[in-house]
Design a protein around this motif. Structure first.
Motif, PDB file in Angstrom:
ATOM      1  N   PHE C  88      30.930  48.272  49.624  1.00 64.69           N
ATOM      2  CA  PHE C  88      32.022  49.006  48.820  1.00 64.69           C
ATOM      3  C   PHE C  88      33.037  49.366  50.058  1.00 64.69           C
ATOM      4  O   PHE C  88      32.593  49.977  50.966  1.00 64.69           O
ATOM      5  N   ARG C  89      34.308  49.422  49.586  1.00 64.74           N
ATOM      6  CA  ARG C  89      35.064  50.118  50.672  1.00 64.74           C
ATOM      7  C   ARG C  89      35.251  51.490  50.231  1.00 64.74           C
ATOM      8  O   ARG C  89      35.341  51.990  49.093  1.00 64.74           O
ATOM      9  N   ASN C  94      41.305  54.493  46.484  1.00 65.20           N
ATOM     10  CA  ASN C  94      41.358  53.105  46.223  1.00 65.20           C
ATOM     11  C   ASN C  94      40.212  52.448  45.691  1.00 65.20           C
ATOM     12  O   ASN C  94      40.279  51.251  45.486  1.00 65.20           O
ATOM     13  N   THR C  95      38.918  52.971  45.897  1.00 65.06           N
ATOM     14  CA  THR C  95      37.849  52.477  45.100  1.00 65.06           C
ATOM     15  C   THR C  95      37.317  53.024  44.090  1.00 65.06           C
ATOM     16  O   THR C  95      37.632  52.577  42.935  1.00 65.06           O
ATOM     17  N   CYS C  96      36.971  54.502  44.186  1.00 64.48           N
ATOM     18  CA  CYS C  96      36.761  55.210  43.155  1.00 64.48           C
ATOM     19  C   CYS C  96      37.833  55.167  42.048  1.00 64.48           C
ATOM     20  O   CYS C  96      37.281  54.914  40.850  1.00 64.48           O
ATOM     21  N   LYS C  98      40.484  53.378  41.258  1.00 66.49           N
ATOM     22  CA  LYS C  98      40.626  52.214  40.845  1.00 66.49           C
ATOM     23  C   LYS C  98      40.141  51.891  39.517  1.00 66.49           C
ATOM     24  O   LYS C  98      40.576  51.555  38.586  1.00 66.49           O
TER      25      LYS C  98
END
Lengths: 543, 390, 131, 346, 264
Positions: C88-89, C94-96, C98
Motif C-alpha cells: 500500500f502507498r 491519498n490512500t486511506c 481515497k
C-alpha cells in the motif's frame, strides 16, 4: 512522694531511638516500664464517688482483680459509647494510617515508643473494634487488622492511654481531624467501668466531689490561704485587700483552679487576681463550694466530669450572681468552653457578661456566661483602665506557653499575649511550630503529673522544654508564662530537669507585678517577695 | 515554611492580587494567542524572534547573577552575604521561571513542549539550554530552600547541599554561556557571531542582576523588619561597578571590530540600532537611551561616595538595570535580525497582546519572587533579635 | 446533635452526582455507531479489505497512522507491506481517504461516539470537506 | 507481610478476571453482573455507612481550634481556622476537603544533637495525597465519556485539557500518569518510612495495589494492548442505561480493568476508603467554635448524682461559721444528718 | 518483613522499568503489526539530490511565476497579504539581494535587478538541522532537508539559523489564505515552520519536483554524487554559483547566472 524508679539524667533521656522494634506491634507485648506509669487508684477514692470495683491493686501487678465478666463489660461499654459519640464511631472507621500524626505527639517525640504515635495508640483500640464490631474484622481477623481483646491488650490500653495527655496536637495535623483525645477519653471511661484508674486522678476526683476542690481544701482553709496572700500583698503594696467568700448578691462569681489557692507558683497568680479585682473595685465573691475550676473527673469519665462541674452553675444560682469569671486554667476552660453549657445549661438565671469597668459585653460568652480572666483583663488594658508599670517585670525575660486545652479546645491565643505585652518589656516567642495551635503539652496534663511516672513526664515535656531552652539560650528567657494551673504545677519540675534557669509563672502574676494600685507604697519587691531590680539596696536600708 | 507566603498583611495581599490580576489578564490574552497563533505578535518572517525571546535572554542574566553572591559567600567565606545569599538564589528561581515561561509563550506548538525531551537532540543548543535552565531552576530551589530551612531550624544545613552549591557556580555560568551560544553559533547573523558574546552576556548579567538585587534589598529593608545589611549592599554595589565597566568595555570591543573592519554585514546591525538603516530607525531612540543611561551609571559607579549613599546608589542601579534591559531585552535580539539575510530591513515592534503577555510573565515572576522573598524574609525576621510581636 | 438533615442533603447531592450516568441514560437507547463503507471506491473493490484486518484496524488504526506518518516522513519509506504481503502507498489523504472518502460517515461516526477529537484534519484534507 | 498479602490478593484478582474471560468466557459475568453487583454494593454500603454515622449523635461541641477564637471585637479572630459561624465552617471544610488543609500543616520532627528538636518542611505527603485524589477524580470524571451519549461538554473539555500535551496517539492524558505516580509514591512511602511501615496494615496496601492495578491496566489498555473502544462503550453505555449487552471481542485487559474497579467499588464501603464520606462528618472540623455563644444540646444528657451545696454546708457549717463565711442555715443545732442523696437537676 | 520488602521492591522496580520501557517504546515508535515498510518501488532514488537553476533561461516574469504557482499550488502554500506573515517555498528576489555578499560593481546591465529564483538550499551542513531541538528538521539519506510538521514545536530557531531566509512560519491559520486547494497534499497548522521540501512526496511517486517539471528544462534536478547525472554534467560545463558558500553550508541549489542576455 515520688518513690518511682530513678529518673534518668537528661543526657541519657534525650538519646531517643525512633526506629520501631523488629516485631510487629500486635506481637510486641506491653512492658510496664517503671517511671512511666502511675499507681492504681486506692479503693477509698473510688468508693467516695461510687465507682465500681474498688480494691487494693497495683498497676504493675499480674492480676488486676478485675471482675469475672470484665471483657463483656468492656465490649458492652464500647458498644454503648459507639452509639453515643459520633467522634468515637467515626474515628474508629476512617483513619487511613497516613502517619501525619506520628511525630506530632510529645510522648512519641520524647520516648520513640511507636505505640505512642497517635495513630498506633488509636489502633490499639481500633484493632479490638474491628474484631467485635465490623464484619471485615470478624471474617478476616488479623488480615483486617483485628485482634482479640485479651488481658494483655487491656493492660496495654491502660498503659498507653495514660501516656496521652489528650492535648489534641495530633488532631491539628490529621487530614480528617481524628482526635486521639476522644479515643483516650473513651479508653479511660472503659477502665473506670472496671475500677482501673490512677491514684493521682482518683484522689483529686474524690476530694473535689466531696470538698469542692481537688486539693481537698476545706472552706476555712481556703479563706485563710487567701488571707495569707492578702498579708503578702499588704507587705508588698501597703494595701489591705478584704475579699469576700460565698457572698450572696455579688455581681460576679470568681472560679479558679484550686492549684492557685495553694502551692507555688500558683498563689502568685492568685495574688495577681486579688490585686486586680481590688484595684477595680469589682463586686465579686469567691466560693468555697465551687472552689475548683479544674476537673479531674474529665480524666475518668464524662459522667464524673459532669458531676464535678455541677457546682459552678449551682453556686452561681445560689449566690445570685450575674455572671462568672474563670481563672487561668487549661482543662477547666476546655470543659467550660465546650461542655459546661451542654451539661448543665441553659444558664439563663444569669445575665450576658458585661464588664462593669469598661461596659464591654462579652458576646462570645453570652450562652455560657463565663468569661476567661484574660479576656476580662485584656479588655481593661485595651480601654486604658489599668495603670501599668511594665518595668517592674524588667528582671524577667518572658516567653509564653500556650496550654493545649485553651489552644486547641478554645482558641485563646491573643488575649494572654496582649496582656503580657502590656505588662512586660521583654517578651520572646518560642519557635513557631511549638506555639499556638501547634503548642506542645507540658507532658503532665490529663492527670499525669504524679511523682511515680517522672520519667514519662520528662519525656513528654521534652519538646516543650526544648523550645524553652531554645529561647533561653537565644534571648536569655528566664520566665515561662502560661494560663494553666497544671502547667504551673508541672512545668517547674520540667524546667528544673531540662532548663533549670527558667522559672514558671501565671500571666496574672505579671499583671500583679506591673499593676500600679491607688495608694500603694513604692514597691521594692515583686509578688514573690523578691527584691525588684535596682531596689535590692533600698530594701536593706528599709530594714 | 511555605505557609509564610500565605500569611501577610492586607498590603501584601493587595500586591499579590494585583500581580495575580495581571497574570490572569495575560493568560486570557495568551489563550487568544493559542487560538489564533503568534500572528497576534509583531514578529514576522524576517524578525522571527521578538520581545518574548529577548526578555528570556535578559532574564537568564538576572538568573545567573545569583552566583555573584554564592561565590563570595561559599567559596571565599564572605560572611556579610550569609543573610542575603538566599535573596540571590530566590531571584534566580523566579528569573528562571520567567525564562521558561517566555520560551513557552514564544512556542508555536506549546503542546509539543515535551518533544524537546522525548527527542533529545544534543546538537541543538536549545536542547542544552532547556537542560541547563531546568537544572539551574532545580539547583536553586533545592539549595535555597534547604539552606533557608536549615537556618529556620537553626541547625547546620545537610551535608549533601555543599556539592550542589559548588555545582551551582559553574552551572550559573553555563546557563548564560549556553544562552549566548544560541546566538553566537549561527552562520549568517554577523551581529551575533562574536566570540565574546558569552563573556559580554555574563558581564551584563553580573551588572543587571546584582543591580536589581540592590534595589530589592533596599525595598526589603524599607518594607520589612529584615535588614540585608549595609555592608552586603555595598559589596554588591562594587560587583555592579566592575561588571558594568566590563560590559561596556566588551560593547566597545564589538563596536570597534564591526566598524574598524568596515565589513558591511558586521556594521549593518549597529547602523540600524544606532543610526537607522534605509530610513528605518524605530529602535534608535531606545538604544541611545540605553547608552546614555549606561554612561550615567558608569559615571556614578566610579565614585565610592556615590555608591555609599544609598539613594544615589538606588538611582544608579535603576539606570544600570534599564540600560541593560534595553540593550539585551531589545537591541540584541532585534538587532540580529535586522537587516535580514537579503539585506533588507523589516522592522519589529511588539504589539499590544504581545506586551500584555510579556507583562503577565513578568508579573508571574514577581509573584513567585514576592512569595519566595516573603518566606525568606519571614525566616530572617523570626531569627533577628528584638521583640517578636508588634 | 445529629445534623441529620444536613447529612441527608449531603448524601442526596452525592447520589445526584454519582448516579448521573444512570439516570441520564435510563430508557435511552443509543444506536451504536455504524461506520459506513458506502463509497464508490470501496464498492468497486472486489474484496472489501483494509490494509489490515478490520479488528486490527478498529483497535490500532491510530497507532498505525502514527507509524505510517513517521515512516513516510522521516524514513522516506512510503510503501507499506501488510501482514499478507500486500503493498500500500502510505498516505492518509491519498490512500486511506481515497477509500473512506466519507469522513463524516466513517471517521466521525465512531470518533463522535467515543468523544475523541484527533487533530489529523487540521492539516489533512478530506475530499468531501475540501474547499 | 501486609504488603505481600495485598499484592497477592490483587494479582489473584487480575488472574481471576483473566482466566474468567480468556478460558471460561465469562464476559457477561465480569462485564455486567459483577459491575452491577459492585456498584449496588457501593451505593447501598456507602449510604448505610453514612446513615450509621448519622444515627450516632455528636453530644458535645468539640471543634479543634487552630486559630484565635472570636472574643473581643478588636482581636482579629481566625475566621477559618477557628470559625464562629456557618460560613467559616463551610470554608474550613472546603479547604479541608478540596485542598487538604490539615495535611498541608504537616511537619517533620527531627532530633539533632544538643539535643535540639527541629521541625522541618514536609509537604510530600500533602503533595502526594493532593495529586492522587485530584488525579483520581479527574480520571473518574473523564470516564463519563463511556457512560454518556452525547458526551457532555465539560467532559470533552476536561479531556482536551488533560491531553493538552501531544504525546503519543491516542494523546497521553496527564492525570493518568500523575495518578500512577502518586499512588506509587504513596506505596513507596509505606515501605520506606519505618514508622509508616510499622503502622501499615494489609488494608492499607490493598487499596493502593488495587488502584495501582486499575491505573496501570487503564494505561496499558489505552496505549499498549488496545481494545476496541467502540465496543467498550457499547458495553458501558449498556450498563448505564440498564440494558446491558456484551459485544464480542473486547480484549481481556478490559475485563481485568473493570473487575479491579468493581472490586474497588465493592470494597469501598467496608474499608478505610469511607473517609470520603467521613471527612465531612468529623466533629473536630465541621463544628463552629461558638460553644460559649450558642447552647448545644446533648440528646442523651441524663441526670447525674451530684454533691449539693446543702450537703456541703451540712458537713462544713461549723468551720464556715467559725471562719465567718456566710451559711444558709444558721440554726445552732446540728441538723439530723439528712444523708439522703439528692439528685441533681435534669 | 524485610525480605518481603526487598522482594516487593524488586517486583515494583521491574514493573516500573517495564512501564518505562514500554512508554519509551510507545513514544519512540513501536511496530504493531507484522508488517514492513519500504521505499516506494516507483520512487526516484538518489544519493544526493541537487538542483541547477539556469537563470539564463528565465526571461519573462511568467517564467518565474509559473513555477512559483505550480509549487505553491501543489503544496498548498498560502499567500498572505500581510508581508509579516508571508509563507514562501519558492520565490524571486533580485540578484543584488539574493547574493548580498557579491557586492560587485559594474555588472552586466540588468544583472543587479535580475530576479533570482530562491528556495531552500537543502544544505549538506544545514544549520537549521543543527539547531532544531526536536529533530523536526532533519536530513534524509538522499540529502533532502526534511521538515516534520507533526513534531515541530514552533521555536523558530531554524529561522534564525537559516542564512538564506528560506524558512517560513505559520503565524496564523494558513487555510483561509490558500486560494486553490490541492486535495492531495495537506496544509499546515498554525505554529509550525515550513519550507520547500524538494517535492519529496513527488519523488516517491516517480515524479520530479513541481518546479523542475514546470520549468521545462530551465531547472535541472539530479543526483550530485552521480558523475554521469545531468546536473553534474551541466555543472561541469557551466560556471555556477551558490548562495553564501563561505558559510560552509554546502547548498544543493546551484545557479547559472550568465550575463548579458536580455532581461525582463
Amino acid at each position: 512522694m515520688a518513690k518511682g524508679a530513678k529518673t534518668p539524667k537528661p543526657e541519657e533521656l534525650s538519646k531517643i531511638d525512633y526506629s520501631p522494634p523488629k516485631t510487629r506491634w500486635m506481637e510486641t507485648p506491653v512492658e510496664f516500664k517503671p517511671g512511666t506509669f502511675c499507681y492504681g487508684a486506692r479503693p477509698k477514692y473510688l468508693e467516695e464517688v461510687d465507682f465500681p470495683n474498688p480494691r487494693e491493686w497495683a498497676s504493675a501487678d499480674e492480676d488486676w482483680k478485675l471482675p469475672e465478666n470484665w471483657k463483656e463489660i468492656v465490649l458492652e461499654g464500647m458498644k454503648d459509647r459507639l452509639g453515643k459519640y459520633r467522634s468515637f464511631q467515626l474515628f474508629m472507621d476512617i483513619c487511613v494510617r497516613c502517619g501525619a500524626c506520628a511525630d506530632k505527639c510529645h510522648f512519641y517525640i520524647g520516648s520513640g515508643d511507636p505505640k505512642n504515635m497517635p495513630v498506633l495508640r488509636a489502633e490499639l483500640m481500633r484493632s479490638v473494634y474491628r474484631k467485635y464490631f465490623t464484619s471485615g474484622g470478624k471474617l478476616l481477623g488479623k488480615y483486617a487488622g483485628a485482634r482479640e481483646l485479651t488481658y494483655e491488650v487491656f493492660k496495654e490500653w491502660w498503659y498507653y492511654y495514660y501516656q496521652c495527655t489528650e492535648c489534641r496536637r495530633c488532631s491539628v495535623f490529621c487530614p480528617y481531624g481524628i482526635d486521639q483525645a476522644e479515643i483516650t477519653i473513651m479508653g479511660r471511661e472503659l477502665f473506670n467501668l472496671l475500677g482501673c484508674n490512677t491514684d493521682w486522678i482518683a484522689g483529686p476526683v474524690a476530694n473535689c466531689y466531696h470538698k469542692g476542690n481537688h486539693l481537698g481544701l476545706e472552706p476555712h482553709t481556703i479563706q485563710s490561704n487567701i488571707e495569707m496572700m492578702c498579708d503578702d500583698i499588704e507587705e508588698i503594696t501597703g494595701i489591705r485587700i478584704e475579699p469576700s467568700f460565698n457572698r450572696k448578691g455579688a455581681e460576679i462569681l470568681f472560679v479558679t483552679p484550686s492549684g492557685d489557692l495553694f502551692g507555688l507558683p500558683g498563689v502568685y497568680t492568685c495574688m495577681g487576681y486579688l490585686m486586680l479585682f481590688h484595684e477595680l473595685g469589682l463586686d465579686y465573691t469567691w466560693s468555697t463550694y465551687a472552689s475548683e475550676g479544674g476537673n479531674f473527673g474529665f480524666f475518668t469519665s464524662n459522667e464524673m466530669a459532669k458531676r464535678l462541674h455541677y457546682k459552678i452553675y449551682a453556686e452561681a444560682k445560689r449566690l445570685g450572681v450575674k455572671y462568672i469569671i474563670g481563672g487561668e486554667c487549661g482543662h477547666m476552660w476546655r470543659l467550660i468552653h465546650q461542655y459546661l453549657d451542654t451539661w448543665h445549661g441553659p444558664a439563663d438565671f444569669m445575665e450576658v457578661p458585661r464588664s462593669p469597668i469598661t461596659g464591654t459585653v462579652f458576646e462570645n460568652a453570652k450562652a455560657t456566661k463565663m468569661v476567661h480572666v484574660t479576656e476580662f483583663t485584656a479588655d481593661l488594658i485595651r480601654h486604658g483602665k489599668l495603670k501599668l508599670d511594665p518595668s517592674r517585670n524588667d528582671h524577667l525575660k518572658i516567653t509564653f506557653h500556650d496550654s493545649c486545652n485553651t489552644s486547641r479546645g478554645m482558641g485563646i491565643f491573643e488575649e494572654p499575649r496582649y496582656i503580657i505585652q502590656n505588662v512586660v518589656n521583654h517578651f520572646y516567642e518560642m519557635p513557631e511550630d511549638t506555639i499556638r495551635e501547634k503548642t506542645f503539652c507540658c507532658g503532665s496534663g490529663s492527670g499525669l503529673n504524679a511523682g511515680e511516672n517522672m520519667e514519662l513526664r520528662m519525656r513528654g515535656g521534652f519538646p516543650r522544654a526544648n523550645a524553652v531552652r531554645h529561647v533561653h539560650e537565644k534571648y536569655g528567657v528566664n520566665m515561662l508564662a502560661n494560663i494553666c494551673a497544671i502547667d504551673r504545677a508541672a512545668l517547674p519540675t520540667l524546667m528544673q530537669y531540662w532548663v533549670p534557669e527558667v522559672d514558671v509563672c501565671g500571666v496574672h502574676e505579671l499583671v500583679g507585678n506591673a499593676l500600679v494600685m491607688t495608694g500603694e507604697t513604692e514597691r521594692t519587691m515583686d509578688l514573690r517577695l523578691e527584691p525588684l531590680p535596682g531596689k535590692e539596696d533600698t530594701e536593706e536600708e528599709d530594714e | 515554611m511555605f505557609e509564610k507566603a500565605l500569611q501577610g498583611r492586607p498590603k501584601y495581599w493587595l500586591w499579590i492580587l494585583f500581580l495575580l490580576g495581571i497574570t490572569g489578564a495575560g493568560f486570557l490574552v495568551y489563550l487568544q494567542q493559542l487560538k489564533i497563533g503568534l500572528g497576534i505578535t509583531g514578529m514576522s518572517r524576517d524578525v522571527s524572534w521578538g520581545f518574548y525571546i529577548s526578555q528570556f535572554t535578559f532574564l537568564v542574566g538576572v538568573a545567573a547573577s545569583a552566583v555573584m553572591l554564592v561565590i563570595p559567600y561559599y567559596l571565599h567565606d564572605y560572611k556579610k552575604f550569609s543573610k542575603i545569599v538566599i535573596l540571590g538564589e530566590f531571584l534566580a528561581v523566579s528569573a528562571v521561571l520567567m525564562c521558561i515561561l517566555f520560551i513557552f509563550v514564544d512556542m508555536g506548538q506549546p503542546m509539543r513542549i515535551f518533544n524537546v525531551l522525548l527527542h533529545p537532540t544534543p546538537n541543538s543548543i536549545l536542547f542544552w539550554d532547556s537542560v541547563v535552565l531546568t537544572g539551574y531552576l532545580i539547583l536553586n530551589i533545592v539549595i535555597g530552600w534547604t539552606t533557608l530551612e536549615a537556618d529556620r531550624k537553626e541547625v547546620p544545613p545537610p551535608q549533601w547541599v555543599k556539592p550542589l552549591i559548588y555545582l551551582s557556580v559553574p552551572w550559573a555560568v553555563s546557563i548564560h554561556t549556553v544562552t549566548a551560544f544560541i546566538y553566537a553559533g549561527l552562520p549568517g547573523r554577523p551581529f551575533w557571531m562574536t566570540a565574546i558574546m558569552a563573556a559580554r552576556f555574563l558581564a551584563s548579567a553580573f551588572a543587571s542582576g546584582p543591580a536589581f538585587l540592590i534595589i530589592l534589598a533596599l525595598l526589603i529593608r524599607k518594607l520589612t523588619k529584615f535588614d540585608p545589611g549595609k555592608e552586603a549592599i555595598q559589596a554588591i554595589a562594587k560587583i555592579v561597578a566592575y561588571a558594568m565597566y566590563a560590559n561596556f568595555f566588551f560593547f566597545l570591543l564589538e563596536v570597534f571590530t564591526a566598524l574598524y573592519s568596515n565589513i558591511p554585514g558586521h556594521m549593518a546591525s549597529f547602523q540600524y540600532l544606532f543610526a537607522g538603516l534605509d530610513g528605518h530607525g524605530k529602535l534608535v531612540p531606545l538604544m541611545w537611551l540605553s547608552v546614555i543611561l549606561a554612561i550615567f551609571a558608569l559615571a556614578m559607579l566610579v565614585f565610592p561616595s556615590v555608591r555609599a549613599n544609598e539613594t544615589t546608589l538606588a538611582i544608579t542601579c535603576v539606570a544600570v538595570f534599564i540600560s541593560l534591559w534595553i540593550d539585551k531585552g531589545f537591541g540584541l535580539v532585534i538587532g540580529g535580525f535586522v537587516p535580514n539575510p537579503f539585506e533588507r530591513v523589516t522592522e519589529y515592534w511588539p504589539t499590544l497582546p504581545e506586551t500584555v503577555i510579556s507583562v503577565a510573565v513578568w508579573a508571574f515572576g514577581f509573584l513567585v519572587l514576592t512569595m519566595l522573598y516573603k518566606v525568606a524574609v519571614s525566616v530572617r525576621e523570626a531569627q533577628g533579635p528584638g521583640e517578636s510581636l508588634h | 446533635m445529629y445534623d441529620g438533615g444536613k447529612i441527608i442533603i449531603g448524601l442526596l447531592i452525592f447520589l445526584a452526582f454519582a448516579t448521573f450516568p444512570f439516570y441520564s441514560n435510563i430508557g435511552k437507547s443509543v444506536a451504536k455507531p455504524e461506520p459506513s463503507l458506502d463509497t464508490p471506491v470501496i464498492k468497486a473493490l472486489e474484496k472489501k479489505e483494509c490494509v489490515e484486518s478490520k479488528d486490527f484496524m478498529r483497535r490500532n488504526h491510530m497507532q498505525l497512522l502514527i507509524e505510517w506518518r513517521d515512516s513516510a516522513l522521516r524514513d522516506a519509506k512510503r510503501d507499506y507491506v501488510n501482514s499478507k504481503g500486500k503493498h500500500f502507498r502510505i498516505s492518509l489523504q491519498n490512500t486511506c481517504m481515497k477509500c473512506h472518502s466519507n469522513k463524516k460517515k466513517f471517521c466521525d461516526e465512531c470518533h463522535g461516539y467515543a468523544a475523541v477529537d484527533p487533530y489529523c484534519w487540521d492539516c489533512h484534507f478530506v475530499k468531501e470537506g475540501g474547499r | 507481610m501486609g504488603a505481600m498479602v495485598s499484592l497477592v490478593a490483587v494479582l489473584v484478582l487480575i488472574l481471576i478476571a483473566y482466566v474468567g474471560v480468556k478460558v471460561l468466557s465469562l464476559q457477561a459475568l465480569f462485564g455486567v453482573f459483577i459491575p452491577y453487583l459492585a456498584v449496588l454494593t457501593f451505593f447501598v454500603g456507602f449510604i448505610l455507612r453514612i446513615l450509621k454515622w448519622a444515627r450516632v449523635p455528636v453530644p458535645f461541641h468539640i471543634p479543634t481550634t487552630c486559630g484565635q477564637q472570636k472574643s473581643l471585637p478588636w482581636i482579629h479572630y481566625s475566621r477559618i481556622e477557628s470559625p464562629a459561624g456557618t460560613w467559616g465552617v463551610v470554608v474550613r471544610m472546603a479547604m479541608e476537603v478540596l485542598l487538604f488543609r490539615s495535611l498541608f500543616r504537616n511537619l517533620k520532627t527531627e532530633l539533632h544533637d544538643g539535643p535540639k528538636l527541629a521541625y522541618g518542611w514536609e509537604k510530600w505527603l500533602w503533595l502526594g495525597g493532593f495529586v492522587f485524589h485530584w488525579s483520581f477524580l479527574i480520571v473518574l470524571l473523564r470516564h463519563l465519556r463511556f457512560f454518556t451519549q452525547p458526551v457532555p461538554g465539560f467532559v470533552k473539555i476536561m479531556d482536551a485539557v488533560d491531553g493538552f500535551l501531544q504525546i503519543g496517539s491516542p494523546h497521553l492524558l496527564m492525570t493518568g500518569v500523575t495518578l500512577l505516580a502518586a499512588v506509587t509514591y504513596l506505596l513507596i512511602r509505606r515501605f520506606y518510612i519505618p514508622q509508616v511501615r510499622y503502622i501499615s496494615l494489609p488494608a492499607d496496601y490493598f487499596p493502593l495495589f488495587l488502584i495501582f492495578g486499575i491505573a496501570s491496566t487503564g494505561i496499558l489498555m489505552r496505549y499498549f494492548l488496545k481494545v476496541d473502544i467502540i465496543k467498550v462503550k457499547e458495553l458501558t453505555l449498556g450498563l448505564a442505561s440498564l440494558s446491558p449487552k456484551v459485544p464480542d471481542g473486547i480484549g481481556a485487559i478490559f475485563y481485568v480493568h473493570i473487575f479491579l474497579i468493581s472490586t474497588l467499588f465493592a470494597y469501598f464501603p467496608f474499608s478505610k476508603l469511607v473517609h470520603l464520606g467521613g471527612v465531612f462528618l468529623s466533629p473536630t472540623r465541621n463544628l463552629a467554635n461558638n460553644s460559649r455563644m450558642k447552647r448545644h444540646v446533648n440528646p442523651w444528657n441524663y441526670p447525674v448524682k451530684v454533691h449539693t451545696y446543702e450537703e456541703y454546708e451540712e458537713e462544713f457549717r461549723d468551720k464556715m461559721k467559725m471562719a465567718g463565711i456566710p451559711v444558709e442555715k444558721d440554726e445552732p443545732e446540728t441538723a439530723e444528718a439528712d444523708s439522703e442523696e439528692s439528685e441533681g437537676k435534669e | 518483613m524485610s525480605m518481603d520488602r526487598r522482594e516487593f521492591l524488586k517486583l515494583a522496580g521491574l514493573t516500573c522499568i517495564g512501564i518505562g520501557v514500554g512508554g519509551a517504546q510507545l513514544l519512540v515508535r513501536s511496530r504493531i503489526a507484522s508488517s514492513e515498510y519500504a521505499p516506494a518501488a516507483e520512487g526516484l532514488q538518489a544519493n544526493r539530490w541537487a538542483m541547477v537553476i539556469d537563470l539564463r533561461k528565465f526571461r519573462t516574469e511568467e517564467d518565474y511565476d509559473k513555477l512559483i504557482k505550480a509549487c505553491h499550488y501543489i503544496h498548498n502554500v498560502p499567500s498572505f497579504p500581510d508581508k509579516y506573515h508571508e509563507v514562501k517555498w519558492l520565490w524571486k528576489e533580485d540578484f543584488e539581494h539574493s547574493f548580498p555578499e557579491q557586492k560587485n560593481r559594474y555588472l552586466p546591465e540588468g544583472i543587479e535587478k535580475k530576479p533570482v529564483l530562491l528556495l531552500c538550499n537543502h544544505c549538506s551542513n544545514a544549520p537549521c538541522v543543527r539547531v532544531c531541538p526536536t529533530k523536526a528538521t532533519f536530513k534524509l539519506s538522499n540529502g533532502i532537508t526534511a521538515q516534520d510538521y507533526h513534531r515541530c514545536i514552533g521555536c523558530r530557531f531554524c529561522m534564525a539559523a537559516c542564512p538564506y531566509g528560506a524558512r517560513s512560519f505559520n503565524w496564523v491559520d494558513p487555510r483561509p489564505y490558500i486560494k486553490e486547494v490541492n486535495p492531495e497534499f495537506p496544509t499546515r497548522t498554525p505554529g509550525v515552520v515550513e519550507k520547500c521540501n524538494f517535492c519529496v512526496e513527488r519523488l516517491s511517486e516517480g515524479l520530479r519536483p513541481a518546479c523542475v517539471e514546470a520549468s521545462e528544462g530551465k531547472i535541472l534536478f539530479g543526483d550530485l554524487r552521480d558523475e554521469g547525472s545531468e546536473v553534474r554534467r551541466y555543472l561541469a560545463e557551466n560556471f555556477s554559483m551558490r548562495r553564501k558558500p563561505e558559510l560552509g553550508t554546502e547548498p544543493a541549489v546551484f545557479y547559472i547566472i550568465g550575463g548579458g542576455e536580455e532581461h525582463v
